[in-house]
Each structure stands twice: as C-alpha cells, then as structure tokens.
Scaffold this motif. Structure first.
Motif, short mmCIF file in Angstrom:
data_model
loop_
_atom_site.label_atom_id
_atom_site.label_comp_id
_atom_site.label_asym_id
_atom_site.label_seq_id
_atom_site.Cartn_x
_atom_site.Cartn_y
_atom_site.Cartn_z
N LEU A 192 0.85 -1.19 0.00
CA LEU A 192 0.00 0.00 0.00
C LEU A 192 0.88 1.24 0.00
N ALA A 235 -4.14 1.92 -3.17
CA ALA A 235 -3.96 0.63 -3.85
C ALA A 235 -4.39 0.80 -5.30
N VAL A 238 -8.29 -4.81 -5.91
CA VAL A 238 -8.21 -3.61 -5.06
C VAL A 238 -9.28 -3.69 -3.97
#
Length: 595
Positions: free
Chosen positions: A357, A401, A408
C-alpha cells in the motif's frame, strides 16, 4: 425426597442456616488448610463451598480424591465469617459443614483442567469436549445458545409463524457446496443427501398453502472450516412467508434481531432500522458485501486524480491507462504516527499477496504537500483537490492501492479492518446491522468465460417481467439480500421466483436447457405449475448469532460438539471405518486411491 440432593449448588443462602442438606456435583477444587479441607462443589447451576475437619472419618477420602470426581455431600448449612464471604458466588455467605460423603463416580487424572479458564490446545479440547464443556465460560456459552433458541421460537410464534419440520433425507443438490451422501439399502446404487438447507421444502410449504413457516433447521454442507463456519453441520433459523415483498421480510427480521440482541446483550444497537446498502455501493465503499459499520473508514475512488498531468506517480498512471483503478483509505489526524505504523501496514499488505500500500500524509508548511514515500509525486493543486473532493484535512494520511477492481476491493477491505484495529477506532460496544441489497442476478466468470448466477438462481429479478432486458443479463438485479452484523454475514435471503416460464428463461441465460431444469428441480417446477404464491424468506445462522452475543470469534466456542478443521469428531472418532458386511448390505465397494 430426591436421594441425591435437596438443593442445587447455587440455591442455598442464609435462610437455610442450620438445615441439614444434601448436595451432589463435581469436585471443582480443594484447598487443604491442615486441620480443615475446603471443597468447592460444582453442578450445572453454580458452586457451594463445603468444609470438613480432619477428625471427620471422611477426611482421608476427600484428601485423596481427584478433581472432577462426582460426590454427594450431606451436611449442615453454616454462615461464613464476614472476612471469608465470597460475594462473587450466590452461595458466598454460607458453607456446608460436611457430615457425610458418598463418591458417586471417581475421576482419573485430567488431560486438561476444568478449574480456571486458560487456553488449551484445540485438539485436546475437542477430544475431551465433555471436560471442556464443564468449564464455566463454555458452560455459559451453551446455556446462552439454548436460551437464544428458546427466545427466538417464542418471538416467531408471536409474529404469527408456525414451526414445521422438513426431511433430513432428501435428494442431492446440483448447486453450491458438496453434499453429504447417504447410501440407500432398499434402492441399490442410489443415494440420499443430507439437506444443505431446507430451501426447496420451505418453498413447497408455501405452495402447499401455509402462510408463515419457520424452523430451527439443521443443515449439512461438506465445506472447509473457518472461524464463522463449522465443517459438516450448522443450525439456522429458516423462515419463509407467502404474499410478501422484500420489505415485509426486512420488517420481520429487524424486529426479531433487535429483540434478541437487546434481550441477551447490554451492547447498543447502532441503528434499529437497519441501513440498506446496495451491492454496488458496499463494494465501492467497503470493498466487501460484509461490511463492519462500526468501522468509520470509507474507501474512496481516486482513479481520476491519476489522469492529471500534475500527478507524477508513473507506476499508477500507467496502470490506470490500462484499465486499473486507484482506491484509497483516508485516516483522520494520523500525522504523529511513527513511520513504523505506516511501514507495518505496507508490509502487512504484501503478506496478504498484494503489491503493498502506497501512502503519504497531508501536511502544510508554506504550502500543502505530501509527506511519505509517494507524497512527492503530487502537486499542491492535486492535493488541494484531494482534500476538497474527499473531505481530507491536514494531518490525515492516505493509503493507496492500484490494480484490477476486484483485487483492489479485496486488499482494501482487509486493510480497512487492519488499519481500524491498529488505530483502535472500532466501537466494540455496539452491534451494527445492515442489509446488503440489489445483488446482480448474474456475473461473468473469468475462468469459464461464461455468464453464471452470482448469488441465488431461484431469486426473482427486479422490475416488471415484460420490461426486463434479457439481452443485457449483467444489468439485471435480483431481489436478493444479505443481513450483516459487525462484518459477519448472518444470512442470505431472497424473494423467490415462482413462475416456471421465467425460471426457464433465467436458467437459459446461465446455459441450462429446459430439460436440465426439469431434471434437477422437478419437485419445485412441478409444484409451481399448479399455482404458487409470491413468496420470500431468509435463514439467519443460529451459530453466528450466538457467537456475536457471546463475544466470541470462533463458532466452535458456542457449539456443543464441533468438529475440527479437518471435519473430524475427535471425541467420537468420526468419520470412521465400517464393517465389510455393512458395505455389502449397501452394495458399496471401496476403491480408495492412495496419494
């Protein structure tokens, strides 16, 4: 008079002082004070302290006796001194001066302790479940389960429902999880199946002219275990109603759930009128159709930001051009969190199989800028727009993301829970219910490249039948709904499709011929052709309801005799081999392939 007891072990008080009483129960623990031996005697109801002097002829017997032996104790009720009272016990102001002891059953050395609530390996707990269930916490969980089921029955009757029992031996289901099969002795080579749910039967009850059905139904699915699902069998509150719309089902279930959770917990229900969230909305905002609404974090779509010239995060920009999406979680006022907080979340995401992330924190000196590994790729104008569009503030952090939409959604759903737990922002003193509605009737299967049913193939599609565009099946929504509490799916339900011609049409889109539908669902199709009412229902899981009320994270903590992760009953040693003669009776020959 009962020869084993005059009272149970939670019943005696100062009112019975000087009375001769008989108690029976388990030797919970002993405390040897030399001249005196204290015994805690336990039964289903509670605990009573008993005391014996060393001059009593039964003293040597009790001194040698092992914990969990079963005793009958006779003696006089005496008041405890003020300094020895135990107000945690209902019997804590008195004790029994033992006069006579009878051993009803002696215990061997215990493979696990009953006194105390320490954790023990699961295989030991399941093998000796009868001991595990004697522990106070486990005992209370199972009593809670019984009371919840009894309460639910009463509430359903008040709501005008009647309880009916459906068959346990039925036909195999062509859809869903694996069946447990039962060979038929009288019909060689053929098999019954244990019901995965009473789905078809409860619909047939409606076709039979009954109006409101319910059942605390056992269900059997040969599925892998997980924390909120037992392998093998589970129980659900199965209900069905005739001449109803979706809202009618919601009204019944909301009343029931509010009453059950208020009656058995002091926690607050966040919204007694449960929010309705569309499937599309929940996937965008929470990344899952099982959202925990106690968690205030919302997923935001930042894809458009990465189409700007003044955003230089080239890795994400290239992915966006190829069809990827960018979504983010914004955390409030996390500017003072150490670098390790952010790095640990990035590392955790990689451990979940994601690429990590990206993150930065909004800060302002002379100008607004992003602090963190990727903050330098954003211009001040782009950051101002992020703040404006997504209601972010200076001091907030943004976790990003990028990838295919489903990937996602998956990682940010997990990250949303992880970040909230790390920040300790989930209110654990609440129950947050919601309905997830408007599920798509179909979805595209990437593996087979075919259109398949996304949820329940027997659901009624939304809209007037003559206005549904069957040429665009992925746009068809169904009257399907899930009820979710604190991120746990309690049940799926639907308004049912009761029209045979419409059923054939919907199944044909998923690749079924009319003959296949008739062969697989002959009982229901045949019944519907003789006049079927519009009907719908749902089946909340009893195990999951009790798990939430008991504040447990694993369903095995509220199940009497659960199986282990490998679907084995370690206590009864099931599944087991059977004798050859039994197989011959059933016309079965084993052909086991060795790995």
């Amino acid at each position: 008079m009962n020869k084993y007891r005059t009272h149970n072990c939670s019943e005696l008080s100062e009112k019975e002082i000087d009375k001769l009483v008989h108690l029976s129960g388990w030797l919970h623990r002993k405390r040897d004070h030399g001249n005196l031996l204290f015994i805690d005697l336990r039964d289903h109801y509670g605990m009573t302290q008993c005391v014996i002097e060393n001059k009593n002829k039964f003293f040597p017997l009790l001194e040698k006796l092992k914990p969990e032996s079963v005793l009958k104790i006779s003696g006089k009720v005496v008041k405890r001194s003020s300094e020895t009272e135990n107000l945690d016990l209902t019997t804590g102001r008195i004790e029994i001066a033992i006069q006579e002891v009878k051993v009803l059953s002696s215990a061997k050395d215990l493979p696990m302790p009953v006194f105390g609530e320490q954790d023990y390996p699961e295989d030991i707990r399941l093998k000796y479940r009868f001991l595990d269930l004697r522990r106070d916490e486990m005992h209370k969980n199972i009593i809670l389960r019984s009371k919840v089921i009894s309460f639910i029955r009463g509430e359903m009757l008040k709501l005008g429902f009647l309880e009916y029992q459906t068959p346990i031996l039925t036909s195999s289901s062509p859809e869903g999880a694996r069946d447990f099969l039962v060979p038929s002795r009288l019909n060689p080579g053929k098999f019954y199946a244990l019901p995965q749910a009473p789905q078809q039967f409860k619909q047939l009850i409606m076709v039979s002219g009954f109006d409101k059905y319910f059942q605390i139904a056992p269900c059997f699915r040969d599925e892998d275990a997980r924390a909120d699902r037992s392998p093998g069998e589970f129980y659900q509150l199965d209900l069905e109603m005739s001449f109803v719309e979706q809202e009618d089902v919601f009204n019944v279930v909301e009343k029931l759930m509010v009453n059950v959770f208020k009656n058995f917990s002091s926690k607050k229900i966040l919204n007694e009128k449960f929010p309705r969230i569309s499937f599309h909305e929940t996937m965008k905002k929470y990344g899952t159709d099982k959202p925990d609404l106690r968690n205030p974090l919302i997923i935001q779509d930042l894809t458009e930001i990465f189409k700007r010239e003044d955003v230089k995060f080239e890795i994400f920009k290239k992915l966006v051009k190829s069809g990827s999406v960018v979504r983010a979680i914004i955390t409030e006022n996390t500017k003072n969190k150490p670098r390790s907080f952010f790095d640990n979340i990035d590392k955790w995401a990689k451990e979940q199989g994601a690429s990590g992330l990206a993150y930065f924190t909004l800060e302002q000196d002379k100008e607004i800028k992003g602090k963190g590994p990727v903050g330098k790729f954003f211009s001040e104008d782009s950051l101002k727009d992020i703040m404006k569009i997504y209601n972010a503030k200076i001091g907030d952090s943004i976790f990003l993301a990028c990838g295919k939409e489903k990937e996602v959604e998956k990682i940010l759903s997990l990250a949303r829970d992880k970040i909230a737990q790390d920040l300790n922002i989930i209110d654990k003193d609440k129950f947050a219910f919601c309905w997830i509605v408007d599920y798509p009737m179909y979805e595209f299967d990437e593996k087979t490249k075919k259109i398949i049913f996304s949820h329940n193939p027997f659901s009624m599609p939304q809209g007037e039948i003559n206005e549904i565009n069957f040429d665009k099946p992925l746009e068809i929504k169904a009257y399907q709904y899930d009820i979710v509490c604190n991120g746990i799916e309690l049940s799926s339900g639907a308004i049912r499709n009761h029209i045979p011609d419409l059923m054939y049409k919907l199944f044909s889109i998923a690749g079924y011929t009319e003959k296949q539908v008739n062969d697989k669902f002959s009982g229901m199709i045949n019944a519907f052709s003789f006049g079927a009412p519009p009907h719908g229902g749902i089946a909340p899981g009893i195990d999951r309801i009790v798990m939430l009320l008991a504040e447990k994270e694993n369903i095995r903590e509220v199940t009497l005799f659960p199986m282990n992760q490998n679907a084995q009953d370690l206590m009864m040693q099931a599944p087991s081999d059977v004798e050859e003669r039994q197989l011959k009776e059933l016309n079965i020959k084993k052909d086991i392939k060795k790995n």
